[in-house]
Design an enzyme around this catalytic site. Structure first.
Site, PDB file in Angstrom:
ATOM      1  N   GLU A 121       0.860  -1.194   0.000  1.00 40.48           N
ATOM      2  CA  GLU A 121       0.000   0.000   0.000  1.00 40.48           C
ATOM      3  C   GLU A 121       0.893   1.239   0.000  1.00 40.48           C
ATOM      4  O   GLU A 121       1.765   1.393   0.863  1.00 40.48           O
ATOM      5  CB  GLU A 121      -0.943   0.036   1.213  1.00 40.48           C
ATOM      6  CG  GLU A 121      -1.781   1.324   1.168  1.00 40.48           C
ATOM      7  CD  GLU A 121      -2.935   1.378   2.170  1.00 40.48           C
ATOM      8  OE1 GLU A 121      -3.223   0.363   2.831  1.00 40.48           O
ATOM      9  OE2 GLU A 121      -3.542   2.462   2.262  1.00 40.48           O
ATOM     10  N   GLU A 156       4.568   4.945   3.950  1.00 40.65           N
ATOM     11  CA  GLU A 156       4.097   6.308   4.263  1.00 40.65           C
ATOM     12  C   GLU A 156       5.314   7.152   4.652  1.00 40.65           C
ATOM     13  O   GLU A 156       6.180   6.675   5.395  1.00 40.65           O
ATOM     14  CB  GLU A 156       3.081   6.277   5.417  1.00 40.65           C
ATOM     15  CG  GLU A 156       2.543   7.623   5.862  1.00 40.65           C
ATOM     16  CD  GLU A 156       1.979   8.475   4.735  1.00 40.65           C
ATOM     17  OE1 GLU A 156       2.555   9.520   4.424  1.00 40.65           O
ATOM     18  OE2 GLU A 156       0.957   8.066   4.127  1.00 40.65           O
ATOM     19  N   ASP A 183      10.013   7.005   0.578  1.00 39.74           N
ATOM     20  CA  ASP A 183       9.308   7.082  -0.696  1.00 39.74           C
ATOM     21  C   ASP A 183       9.031   5.672  -1.251  1.00 39.74           C
ATOM     22  O   ASP A 183       9.963   4.872  -1.413  1.00 39.74           O
ATOM     23  CB  ASP A 183      10.180   7.878  -1.672  1.00 39.74           C
ATOM     24  CG  ASP A 183       9.427   8.316  -2.904  1.00 39.74           C
ATOM     25  OD1 ASP A 183       8.614   7.521  -3.417  1.00 39.74           O
ATOM     26  OD2 ASP A 183       9.655   9.444  -3.352  1.00 39.74           O
ATOM     27  N   ASP A 187      -1.806  11.980  -3.197  1.00 43.62           N
ATOM     28  CA  ASP A 187      -1.750  13.448  -3.267  1.00 43.62           C
ATOM     29  C   ASP A 187      -1.995  13.858  -4.711  1.00 43.62           C
ATOM     30  O   ASP A 187      -1.319  13.376  -5.623  1.00 43.62           O
ATOM     31  CB  ASP A 187      -0.374  13.945  -2.810  1.00 43.62           C
ATOM     32  CG  ASP A 187      -0.149  13.670  -1.329  1.00 43.62           C
ATOM     33  OD1 ASP A 187      -1.108  13.789  -0.554  1.00 43.62           O
ATOM     34  OD2 ASP A 187       0.984  13.315  -0.961  1.00 43.62           O
ATOM     35  N   LYS A 207      -1.616  21.157  -9.788  1.00 42.01           N
ATOM     36  CA  LYS A 207      -1.001  22.107 -10.740  1.00 42.01           C
ATOM     37  C   LYS A 207      -0.205  21.354 -11.791  1.00 42.01           C
ATOM     38  O   LYS A 207       0.557  20.434 -11.459  1.00 42.01           O
ATOM     39  CB  LYS A 207      -0.067  23.061  -9.983  1.00 42.01           C
ATOM     40  CG  LYS A 207      -0.814  23.997  -9.067  1.00 42.01           C
ATOM     41  CD  LYS A 207       0.114  25.011  -8.437  1.00 42.01           C
ATOM     42  CE  LYS A 207      -0.697  25.918  -7.541  1.00 42.01           C
ATOM     43  NZ  LYS A 207       0.030  26.382  -6.387  1.00 42.01           N
ATOM     44  N   ASP A 209     -10.412  11.246  -5.587  1.00 42.66           N
ATOM     45  CA  ASP A 209     -11.605  12.104  -5.599  1.00 42.66           C
ATOM     46  C   ASP A 209     -11.316  13.411  -6.314  1.00 42.66           C
ATOM     47  O   ASP A 209     -12.178  14.276  -6.387  1.00 42.66           O
ATOM     48  CB  ASP A 209     -12.020  12.425  -4.165  1.00 42.66           C
ATOM     49  CG  ASP A 209     -10.927  13.180  -3.427  1.00 42.66           C
ATOM     50  OD1 ASP A 209      -9.774  12.694  -3.454  1.00 42.66           O
ATOM     51  OD2 ASP A 209     -11.198  14.250  -2.850  1.00 42.66           O
ATOM     52  N   THR A 265     -11.284   4.645   3.609  1.00 42.83           N
ATOM     53  CA  THR A 265     -10.107   5.388   4.075  1.00 42.83           C
ATOM     54  C   THR A 265     -10.543   6.755   4.592  1.00 42.83           C
ATOM     55  O   THR A 265     -11.637   7.235   4.296  1.00 42.83           O
ATOM     56  CB  THR A 265      -9.035   5.599   2.969  1.00 42.83           C
ATOM     57  OG1 THR A 265      -9.348   6.780   2.235  1.00 42.83           O
ATOM     58  CG2 THR A 265      -8.912   4.414   2.028  1.00 42.83           C
ATOM     59  N   ARG A 266      -9.638   7.376   5.323  1.00 43.67           N
ATOM     60  CA  ARG A 266      -9.934   8.671   5.930  1.00 43.67           C
ATOM     61  C   ARG A 266     -10.171   9.742   4.853  1.00 43.67           C
ATOM     62  O   ARG A 266     -11.067  10.566   4.961  1.00 43.67           O
ATOM     63  CB  ARG A 266      -8.736   9.068   6.800  1.00 43.67           C
ATOM     64  CG  ARG A 266      -9.069  10.011   7.896  1.00 43.67           C
ATOM     65  CD  ARG A 266      -7.856  10.317   8.712  1.00 43.67           C
ATOM     66  NE  ARG A 266      -7.578   9.308   9.740  1.00 43.67           N
ATOM     67  CZ  ARG A 266      -6.693   9.474  10.723  1.00 43.67           C
ATOM     68  NH1 ARG A 266      -5.991  10.579  10.793  1.00 43.67           N
ATOM     69  NH2 ARG A 266      -6.505   8.535  11.619  1.00 43.67           N
ATOM     70  N   GLU A 278     -11.161   9.288   1.848  1.00 45.55           N
ATOM     71  CA  GLU A 278     -12.406   9.022   1.138  1.00 45.55           C
ATOM     72  C   GLU A 278     -13.577   9.648   1.904  1.00 45.55           C
ATOM     73  O   GLU A 278     -14.456  10.294   1.312  1.00 45.55           O
ATOM     74  CB  GLU A 278     -12.582   7.503   1.049  1.00 45.55           C
ATOM     75  CG  GLU A 278     -13.850   7.046   0.410  1.00 45.55           C
ATOM     76  CD  GLU A 278     -13.992   5.545   0.558  1.00 45.55           C
ATOM     77  OE1 GLU A 278     -13.873   5.020   1.692  1.00 45.55           O
ATOM     78  OE2 GLU A 278     -14.196   4.873  -0.449  1.00 45.55           O
TER      79      GLU A 278
END
Ligand SMILES: C[S@@+](CC[C@H](N)C(=O)[O-])C[C@H]1O[C@@H](n2cnc3c(N)ncnc32)[C@H](O)[C@@H]1O
Length: 227
Positions: free
Chosen positions: A55, A80, A114, A136, A140, A172, A206-207, A209
């Site tokens: 993940e 993460e 990473d 993320d 831009k 989203d 997920t948070r 979401e």
């Protein structure tokens, strides 16, 4: 012309000073769970897993914890870079005061750097599934090179997945949604059917979401299958 993603974009990141409990979690618990065997990933788990899943960007870690709990035969590497996210997951695993001693899940390992660095170090065809939940968006255009879904990264992801393996992703953000459609529509390494507009059964929430729904945005959910 798109610039290729730089070799290393993220190290560990922190938004504000850590509390003493968080310092302890990073100093005492994280080393006990840290994934440190990219060359032989199965050896990192308490028992050799039937499959290894990754993940990318687990945020608060609820999704990763649910996956690990509900798939005990799977070895999950959860990546993460954000320290508060790492602490959030770790704090759900160990009671206060037991940071150095609490029993930890044998099928969950953490990568606190990473995820792209990890992908480069993993053997080819070592993963049976990859999750990218609400990455993320980098909306831009000049930041497009930072997006995880990227023409230059698709080949790397594909090479680490077994034939038939799934890359599950959700977003989203309308810019990212259109970008994923373009990038995955232009490649041939994955089958890329149109996304679902509702979370498919069996996918943990997920948070981010939940945040997207509260803000009235409609997430899209993709399953790309490695050819
Ligand atoms: C928008 S949040 C989503 C978190 C979570 N997946 C969710 O849905 O609630 C994206 C997360 O990915 C992490 N992240 C971004 N790029 C990453 C990378 N290359 N490797 C590991 N983590 C990354 C960020 O630190 C952030 O916590």
């Amino acid at each position: 012309m798109l610039k290729p993603p730089p070799d290393r974009l993220y190290g560990r990141q922190r938004s504000h000073a850590l509390r003493p409990r968080q310092e302890k979690l990073l100093a005492e618990t994280l080393p006990r769970l840290r994934f440190a065997a990219p060359a032989d990933p199965a050896s990192a788990f308490a028992t050799p897993p039937a499959e290894i899943w990754l993940e990318v960007g687990f945020g608060g870690g609820e999704h990763a914890r649910t996956l690990a709990e509900t798939h005990p035969h799977v070895g999950l590497i959860a990546a993460e870079v954000f320290e508060q996210g790492l602490c959030s997951l770790l704090s759900a695993l160990v009671p206060d005061g037991a940071e150095a001693t609490a029993l930890l899940p044998g099928n969950l390992r953490l990568w606190d750097d990473d995820a792209r660095t990890l992908l480069r170090e993993l053997p080819e065809q070592s993963l049976s599934r990859l999750y990218l939940m609400f990455p993320d968006p980098w909306p831009k255009a000049r930041h497009a090179k930072r997006r995880f879904v990227h023409p230059d990264l698709v080949g790397l992801v594909a090479s680490r997945l077994k034939p038939g393996a799934e890359w599950r992703a959700a977003s989203d953000d309308p810019t990212y949604q259109a970008w994923v459609t373009d990038v995955m529509g232009a490649q041939t390494l994955f089958e890329a059917p149109p996304p679902a507009t509702e979370r498919p059964p069996g996918w943990p929430p997920t948070r981010y979401e939940a945040k997207a729904h509260r803000a009235g945005r409609t997430p899209l959910y993709w399953v790309f299958t490695r050819r």
